[in-house]
Motif scaffolding. Structure first.
Motif, PDB file in Angstrom:
ATOM      1  N   SER B   5      -1.917  16.018   7.637  1.00 23.09           N
ATOM      2  CA  SER B   5      -3.172  15.685   8.305  1.00 23.09           C
ATOM      3  C   SER B   5      -4.296  15.417   7.309  1.00 23.09           C
ATOM      4  CB  SER B   5      -3.589  16.791   9.259  1.00 23.09           C
ATOM      5  OG  SER B   5      -3.763  17.997   8.547  1.00 23.09           O
ATOM      6  N   SER B   6      -4.047  15.635   6.021  1.00 22.65           N
ATOM      7  CA  SER B   6      -5.092  15.353   5.045  1.00 22.65           C
ATOM      8  C   SER B   6      -5.064  13.895   4.603  1.00 22.65           C
ATOM      9  CB  SER B   6      -4.931  16.262   3.820  1.00 22.65           C
ATOM     10  OG  SER B   6      -3.787  15.874   3.089  1.00 22.65           O
ATOM     11  N   ALA B   7      -3.934  13.207   4.837  1.00 22.46           N
ATOM     12  CA  ALA B   7      -3.826  11.806   4.451  1.00 22.46           C
ATOM     13  C   ALA B   7      -4.535  10.942   5.492  1.00 22.46           C
ATOM     14  CB  ALA B   7      -2.363  11.398   4.340  1.00 22.46           C
ATOM     15  N   ALA B   8      -5.230   9.931   5.012  1.00 25.99           N
ATOM     16  CA  ALA B   8      -5.853   8.999   5.940  1.00 25.99           C
ATOM     17  C   ALA B   8      -4.769   8.147   6.593  1.00 25.99           C
ATOM     18  CB  ALA B   8      -6.840   8.102   5.201  1.00 25.99           C
ATOM     19  N   ALA B   9      -4.982   7.771   7.862  1.00 28.90           N
ATOM     20  CA  ALA B   9      -4.024   6.908   8.546  1.00 28.90           C
ATOM     21  C   ALA B   9      -4.503   5.469   8.401  1.00 28.90           C
ATOM     22  CB  ALA B   9      -3.900   7.309  10.005  1.00 28.90           C
ATOM     23  N   ASP B  10      -4.207   4.885   7.275  1.00 26.41           N
ATOM     24  CA  ASP B  10      -4.656   3.526   7.002  1.00 26.41           C
ATOM     25  C   ASP B  10      -3.706   2.536   7.658  1.00 26.41           C
ATOM     26  OD1 ASP B  10      -5.498   1.141   6.004  1.00 26.41           O
ATOM     27  OD2 ASP B  10      -5.704   1.843   3.935  1.00 26.41           O
ATOM     28  N   PRO B  11      -4.199   1.751   8.605  1.00 27.57           N
ATOM     29  CA  PRO B  11      -3.298   0.800   9.275  1.00 27.57           C
ATOM     30  C   PRO B  11      -2.696  -0.199   8.286  1.00 27.57           C
ATOM     31  CG  PRO B  11      -5.571   0.549  10.049  1.00 27.57           C
ATOM     32  CD  PRO B  11      -5.542   1.745   9.179  1.00 27.57           C
ATOM     33  N   ARG B  12      -3.313  -0.350   7.124  1.00 22.33           N
ATOM     34  CA  ARG B  12      -2.786  -1.304   6.144  1.00 22.33           C
ATOM     35  C   ARG B  12      -1.520  -0.794   5.463  1.00 22.33           C
ATOM     36  NH1 ARG B  12      -6.831  -2.673   1.968  1.00 22.33           N
ATOM     37  NH2 ARG B  12      -6.694  -0.409   1.807  1.00 22.33           N
ATOM     38  N   ASP B  13      -1.114   0.427   5.796  1.00 23.17           N
ATOM     39  CA  ASP B  13       0.190   0.903   5.331  1.00 23.17           C
ATOM     40  C   ASP B  13       1.318   0.265   6.133  1.00 23.17           C
ATOM     41  OD1 ASP B  13      -1.092   2.531   3.539  1.00 23.17           O
ATOM     42  OD2 ASP B  13      -1.059   4.277   4.858  1.00 23.17           O
ATOM     43  N   LEU B  14       0.972  -0.262   7.302  1.00 20.09           N
ATOM     44  CA  LEU B  14       1.982  -0.841   8.188  1.00 20.09           C
ATOM     45  C   LEU B  14       2.095  -2.336   7.924  1.00 20.09           C
ATOM     46  CD1 LEU B  14       1.005   0.928  11.541  1.00 20.09           C
ATOM     47  CD2 LEU B  14       2.597   1.707   9.773  1.00 20.09           C
ATOM     48  N   LEU B  15       3.294  -2.775   7.608  1.00 20.28           N
ATOM     49  CA  LEU B  15       3.503  -4.181   7.286  1.00 20.28           C
ATOM     50  C   LEU B  15       3.103  -5.084   8.452  1.00 20.28           C
ATOM     51  CD1 LEU B  15       4.511  -6.160   5.192  1.00 20.28           C
ATOM     52  CD2 LEU B  15       6.833  -5.813   6.038  1.00 20.28           C
ATOM     53  N   GLY B  16       3.362  -4.621   9.673  1.00 19.61           N
ATOM     54  CA  GLY B  16       3.001  -5.408  10.842  1.00 19.61           C
ATOM     55  C   GLY B  16       1.504  -5.668  10.924  1.00 19.61           C
ATOM     56  N   TYR B  17       0.717  -4.657  10.600  1.00 20.58           N
ATOM     57  CA  TYR B  17      -0.737  -4.825  10.587  1.00 20.58           C
ATOM     58  C   TYR B  17      -1.143  -5.888   9.563  1.00 20.58           C
ATOM     59  CZ  TYR B  17      -5.701  -3.668  10.134  1.00 20.58           C
ATOM     60  OH  TYR B  17      -7.068  -3.729  10.096  1.00 20.58           O
ATOM     61  N   LEU B  18      -0.561  -5.810   8.372  1.00 19.73           N
ATOM     62  CA  LEU B  18      -0.905  -6.755   7.312  1.00 19.73           C
ATOM     63  C   LEU B  18      -0.547  -8.190   7.704  1.00 19.73           C
ATOM     64  CD1 LEU B  18       0.343  -4.690   4.230  1.00 19.73           C
ATOM     65  CD2 LEU B  18      -2.035  -5.148   4.861  1.00 19.73           C
ATOM     66  N   LEU B  19       0.652  -8.365   8.252  1.00 19.78           N
ATOM     67  CA  LEU B  19       1.095  -9.706   8.639  1.00 19.78           C
ATOM     68  C   LEU B  19       0.218 -10.265   9.756  1.00 19.78           C
ATOM     69  CD1 LEU B  19       4.956  -9.114   8.636  1.00 19.78           C
ATOM     70  CD2 LEU B  19       3.681 -10.540   7.017  1.00 19.78           C
ATOM     71  N   LYS B  20      -0.065  -9.427  10.741  1.00 23.88           N
ATOM     72  CA  LYS B  20      -0.857  -9.877  11.884  1.00 23.88           C
ATOM     73  C   LYS B  20      -2.260 -10.310  11.454  1.00 23.88           C
ATOM     74  CE  LYS B  20      -3.050  -8.005  16.035  1.00 23.88           C
ATOM     75  NZ  LYS B  20      -3.301  -6.763  16.794  1.00 23.88           N
ATOM     76  N   HIS B  21      -2.916  -9.459  10.657  1.00 27.41           N
ATOM     77  CA  HIS B  21      -4.297  -9.756  10.318  1.00 27.41           C
ATOM     78  C   HIS B  21      -4.415 -10.847   9.259  1.00 27.41           C
ATOM     79  CE1 HIS B  21      -5.095  -6.140  12.703  1.00 27.41           C
ATOM     80  NE2 HIS B  21      -6.288  -6.664  12.866  1.00 27.41           N
ATOM     81  N   ALA B  22      -3.426 -10.944   8.380  1.00 23.33           N
ATOM     82  CA  ALA B  22      -3.420 -12.068   7.443  1.00 23.33           C
ATOM     83  C   ALA B  22      -3.311 -13.373   8.229  1.00 23.33           C
ATOM     84  CB  ALA B  22      -2.260 -11.940   6.458  1.00 23.33           C
ATOM     85  N   ASN B  23      -2.440 -13.381   9.227  1.00 21.60           N
ATOM     86  CA  ASN B  23      -2.274 -14.582  10.045  1.00 21.60           C
ATOM     87  C   ASN B  23      -3.533 -14.889  10.845  1.00 21.60           C
ATOM     88  OD1 ASN B  23      -0.849 -16.790  11.068  1.00 21.60           O
ATOM     89  ND2 ASN B  23      -0.161 -15.618  12.861  1.00 21.60           N
ATOM     90  N   LEU B  24      -4.155 -13.857  11.416  1.00 18.28           N
ATOM     91  CA  LEU B  24      -5.395 -14.055  12.165  1.00 18.28           C
ATOM     92  C   LEU B  24      -6.460 -14.707  11.281  1.00 18.28           C
ATOM     93  CD1 LEU B  24      -5.801 -10.774  14.257  1.00 18.28           C
ATOM     94  CD2 LEU B  24      -5.498 -13.106  15.123  1.00 18.28           C
TER      95      LEU B  24
END
Lengths: 145, 145
Positions: B5-24
């Motif tokens: 619970s001390s680690a931040a939940a960075d959505p950029r750790d998820l490849l799907g997030y990166l692909l989606k937003h790069a495409n957007l």
DNA sequence: TATTGTTATACTCTATAACTATA
DNA sequence: TATAGTTATAGAGTATAACAATA
């Protein structure tokens, strides 16, 4: 001549095509893997935010995920119906809903985390670990602009 | 403890997030660049197929782009209304429509090709040419599975 | 007045089914 | 019977506007 009609028009020359279809394929993979847990990849992002850090309001979760607060409502409605999250008013500001994982939600997330990792690894299995790392790094750099 | 619970939940750790937003982001850039030509990035893919190779039926174009034939109908309706493409029945098989660029369509495509290249280059400007090449190669490898 | 959650609405994208005309 | 194009429809995803409750 302005265009070369002898060259094939391969859509994979377009970066947009590559990003879109890579995302489609990864999403299909992760959705399939998460299905038996009763969630999909979009839910997983939400669970991930809720599992880390402090209890957060709906708006805070939505902003972390870059989704609209109206979209968040629908996602949480479904997760709450499934007993994965609970909403309760923030005593300090009763406009806010504190959203938390239930015990079942915590177990679902733990299983989902392993499942998601497996799906992502399967997707990346055909490229070298170095290329996979480089892919993440480049995409991050592009989004950090 | 099952999660940190001390680690931040960075959505950029998820490849799907990166692909989606790069495409957007890329789509927003290319759409903006192509707007003055009266088309968007989805139209550009169609024009690109029509500009290369032999005249093709609607279905052949749709298959090359991996879009549904019903989606193709809507795209071509709009492009035909704008005078960019024409449809005519194939004399050899009157079920088929041969789709071709008009002279205006050819000029639009030539301008769009330059505009698209500029937008893609602008999107990739913050990463090294080597990283950009590697990005394309890795995404292709992932789709070739 | 502003903010949070909610609802209603609309617009795009996508997929399916059914229709027509042709083969 | 099967195929190409079309239309209608429905489902996701996303965005905007307006409302109620609360600050």
């Amino acid at each position: 001549m302005s265009t070369d009609s002898s060259a094939a028009a391969d859509p994979r020359d377009l970066l947009g095509y590559l990003l879109k279809h890579a995302n489609l394929r990864l999403t299909a993979l992760t959705d399939a893997t998460l299905e038996r847990l009763g969630i999909d990849s979009k839910d997983f992002g939400t669970l991930r935010v809720l599992a880390h850090g402090e209890p957060a309001s709906q708006l805070q979760v939505a902003q972390k995920l870059s989704v609209d607060r109206t979209t968040m409502v629908a996602i949480l409605d479904e997760l709450e119906r499934k007993g994965i999250v609970v909403r309760r008013p923030d005593p300090a500001d009763r406009r806010r809903n504190i959203v938390e994982l239930t015990e079942h939600g915590r177990q679902t997330f733990d299983a989902a985390q392993a499942a998601y990792r497996d799906a992502e690894n399967a997707f990346l299995a055909t490229v070298s670990p170095r290329a996979a790392d480089q892919l993440r790094r480049t995409l991050r750099d592009l989004l950090d602009q």
